[in-house]
Design a protein around this motif. Sequence first.
Motif, PDB file in Angstrom:
ATOM      1  N   ASN A   1      -4.677  -1.107   2.250  1.00  0.00           N
ATOM      2  CA  ASN A   1      -5.336  -2.092   1.378  1.00  0.00           C
ATOM      3  C   ASN A   1      -5.440  -3.456   2.030  1.00  0.00           C
TER       4      ASN A   1
ATOM      5  N   LEU B   1      -8.820  -5.481   2.748  1.00  0.00           N
ATOM      6  CA  LEU B   1      -8.971  -6.802   2.147  1.00  0.00           C
ATOM      7  C   LEU B   1      -9.300  -7.859   3.193  1.00  0.00           C
TER       8      LEU B   1
ATOM      9  N   LEU C   1     -12.728 -10.861   4.431  1.00  0.00           N
ATOM     10  CA  LEU C   1     -12.507 -12.295   4.224  1.00  0.00           C
ATOM     11  C   LEU C   1     -13.068 -13.117   5.371  1.00  0.00           C
TER      12      LEU C   1
ATOM     13  N   ASN D   1      -7.867 -18.567   3.252  1.00  0.00           N
ATOM     14  CA  ASN D   1      -7.275 -17.600   2.331  1.00  0.00           C
ATOM     15  C   ASN D   1      -5.761 -17.517   2.517  1.00  0.00           C
TER      16      ASN D   1
ATOM     17  N   ILE E   1      -2.714 -14.950   1.246  1.00  0.00           N
ATOM     18  CA  ILE E   1      -2.377 -13.693   0.584  1.00  0.00           C
ATOM     19  C   ILE E   1      -0.865 -13.645   0.380  1.00  0.00           C
TER      20      ILE E   1
ATOM     21  N   SER F   1       1.773 -11.343  -0.168  1.00  0.00           N
ATOM     22  CA  SER F   1       2.129  -9.927  -0.117  1.00  0.00           C
ATOM     23  C   SER F   1       3.590  -9.780  -0.538  1.00  0.00           C
TER      24      SER F   1
ATOM     25  N   ASN G   1      -8.559 -19.928  -1.188  1.00  0.00           N
ATOM     26  CA  ASN G   1      -8.583 -18.680  -1.939  1.00  0.00           C
ATOM     27  C   ASN G   1      -7.176 -18.077  -1.981  1.00  0.00           C
TER      28      ASN G   1
ATOM     29  N   ILE H   1      -4.661 -14.985  -3.207  1.00  0.00           N
ATOM     30  CA  ILE H   1      -4.658 -13.573  -3.588  1.00  0.00           C
ATOM     31  C   ILE H   1      -3.213 -13.126  -3.747  1.00  0.00           C
ATOM     32  N   THR H   2      -2.876 -12.576  -4.917  1.00  0.00           N
ATOM     33  CA  THR H   2      -1.519 -12.112  -5.181  1.00  0.00           C
ATOM     34  C   THR H   2      -1.537 -10.630  -5.533  1.00  0.00           C
ATOM     35  N   GLU H   3      -0.350 -10.075  -5.775  1.00  0.00           N
ATOM     36  CA  GLU H   3      -0.243  -8.660  -6.136  1.00  0.00           C
ATOM     37  C   GLU H   3      -0.919  -8.355  -7.467  1.00  0.00           C
TER      38      GLU H   3
ATOM     39  N   ASP I   1      -3.853  -9.428  -8.135  1.00  0.00           N
ATOM     40  CA  ASP I   1      -5.278  -9.303  -7.809  1.00  0.00           C
ATOM     41  C   ASP I   1      -5.589  -8.035  -7.016  1.00  0.00           C
ATOM     42  N   GLU I   2      -4.681  -7.674  -6.110  1.00  0.00           N
ATOM     43  CA  GLU I   2      -4.896  -6.523  -5.229  1.00  0.00           C
ATOM     44  C   GLU I   2      -3.566  -5.789  -5.039  1.00  0.00           C
TER      45      GLU I   2
END
Length: 555
Positions: free
Chosen positions: A214, A218, A222, A325, A327, A329, A353, A355-357, A359-360
């Motif tokens: 994933n 992802l 980006l 971005n 992330i 994780s 931007n 992104i957390t758990e 979101d994905e």
Amino acid sequence: MKKNDNRLLFLPLGGCGEIGMNLNLYGHKGYWLMVDCGMMFADSYSPGVDLVFPDPGFIESEGNRLAGMMLTHGHEDHIGAIPHLWKRFKCPLYATAFTAELIIDKLKEAGIEDEVPLTIVEPHIDIEVGPFSVRYVPLAHSIAEGHGLVIKTEVGTLFHTGDWKLDKTPLIGPVCPSDLLTDLGTDGVLALICDSTNVFNTSESGSEATVRDNLIELVSGLKGRVVITTFASNVARMDTIGAVAKATGRSLALMGRSMQRVLKAGRATGYLQDMPNLVGEEYIDDLPADKVLIACTGCQGEPRAALARIAKDDHRNVRLAAGDNVIFSSKIIPGNDLSLGQLFNQLAEKKINIITEKDEFIHVSGHPGQPELAQMYEWTKPMAVIPVHGEGRHLMRQAKFAKEKGIKHTIVPRNGDIIDISTSGLLKIDEVPVGRLVLDGNRVIDIDDMAITERRRAASNGFITVSLVFDRKDALAAEPAIAILGLPQGHDDVFYDGLLAEVETGIDRMRARDRQDDTNVEEVVRIAARRFCRKEIGKNPGVATLITRYEDMAI
């Protein structure tokens, strides 16, 4: 413990009723065996303090009755207290290679690496430690070389899981040895002492292999720079980040001391061999934004971690811009919500931007959910389950869950409880004093030490210092000098003058012979200052009084 005491005892000094500070003791035939010696990070209750440890006073008082310390894996909440507490009991240490590498690094920092006897052990081999026979069993976790411990005694066999999960496709380490655990259950397990962290999860924890797939997908979509922040100790995730860099054609930089420490330990023990060549952080600005991948510390909003400094534009080498971005994780550890919320807002204000758990699917836990717990019960078939590693609600839920799955005996332990484990079940027979120690600067002190108590009060209510000079007749030789810290209106002249008048009135009302006693003077000043502050601003500050008398002066 006496040598003719054939009971098998379990005693947690840390990690029961809290997540962190794991320190467990097993007693048998005159000796104790320690499993793990960890720490936790301080909260606002201990201002100025970073690390908190369990108080090992009980086992320290047992002298040479501690046969050894077994370390299940290398997370800070299991090994972080060793360099600070080891001198209190001076016992041999046992760990597998990767965990030992992390411990050695800590011992070197503390300057005691030559004093500590550390034995590197191999899994599946019995180790004789006093009256205990211990075997390391590899289990998946979010760090390399997580292990459960088979502890054999004359009374029976225990299985202490350490931190664990089930992962059918682990990226680091072996698949859970189900055959070995089934054999263990066939031979007979008296008690399973088991991780409770994720007991409320009704699904399995998930696989690191899925996270890798994933993340590659992802990051491939980006634009701009990509920062991935995660737990530095997660060797499999670090290996995944290396694979992401290769798959997406980005140059990888590692930022944060703990990231570098784990990379070093991993490479020294055979892990992380396929990592791409790393770019020094000082060269990141020389690369196109869409060719950069940064792995850094700070996934819990730690104020001194690399990501927090980047978010505040306080990092000497890295600046993020709109469209970049970050992330996460990782998951939010309870208690870190506020610091992470602040970090998210700082990044959002820069139009970065996030992104957390949520979101994905970019993180899996290293602890077992209910299906995994049920599978462990089925394999090992314990007569009893003792839940550990969790807050009170976690321990109670696992005790209830074990009962639901047919386990005959359970108990919810608290730190300090001495539990007798026998074929008849589990029985709390006594308790010992427990507490918390903190690392304050370079000293280990009690969490309720006067220094911490005063700091706590100053942090919430402010602080006042009053300086008094007395003449030969024990009267004030000059107007008191007052320093005010952290009080509303503390820099207001009217407030200062009112406080000054209250202190002077208190001193003037004292009898001359009472003013000769510093303790009496300090108490009068403290009462006068607090009374005034409560009336004027509703605060009850700490008060310190400095007293100089004529005979003390250098003439």
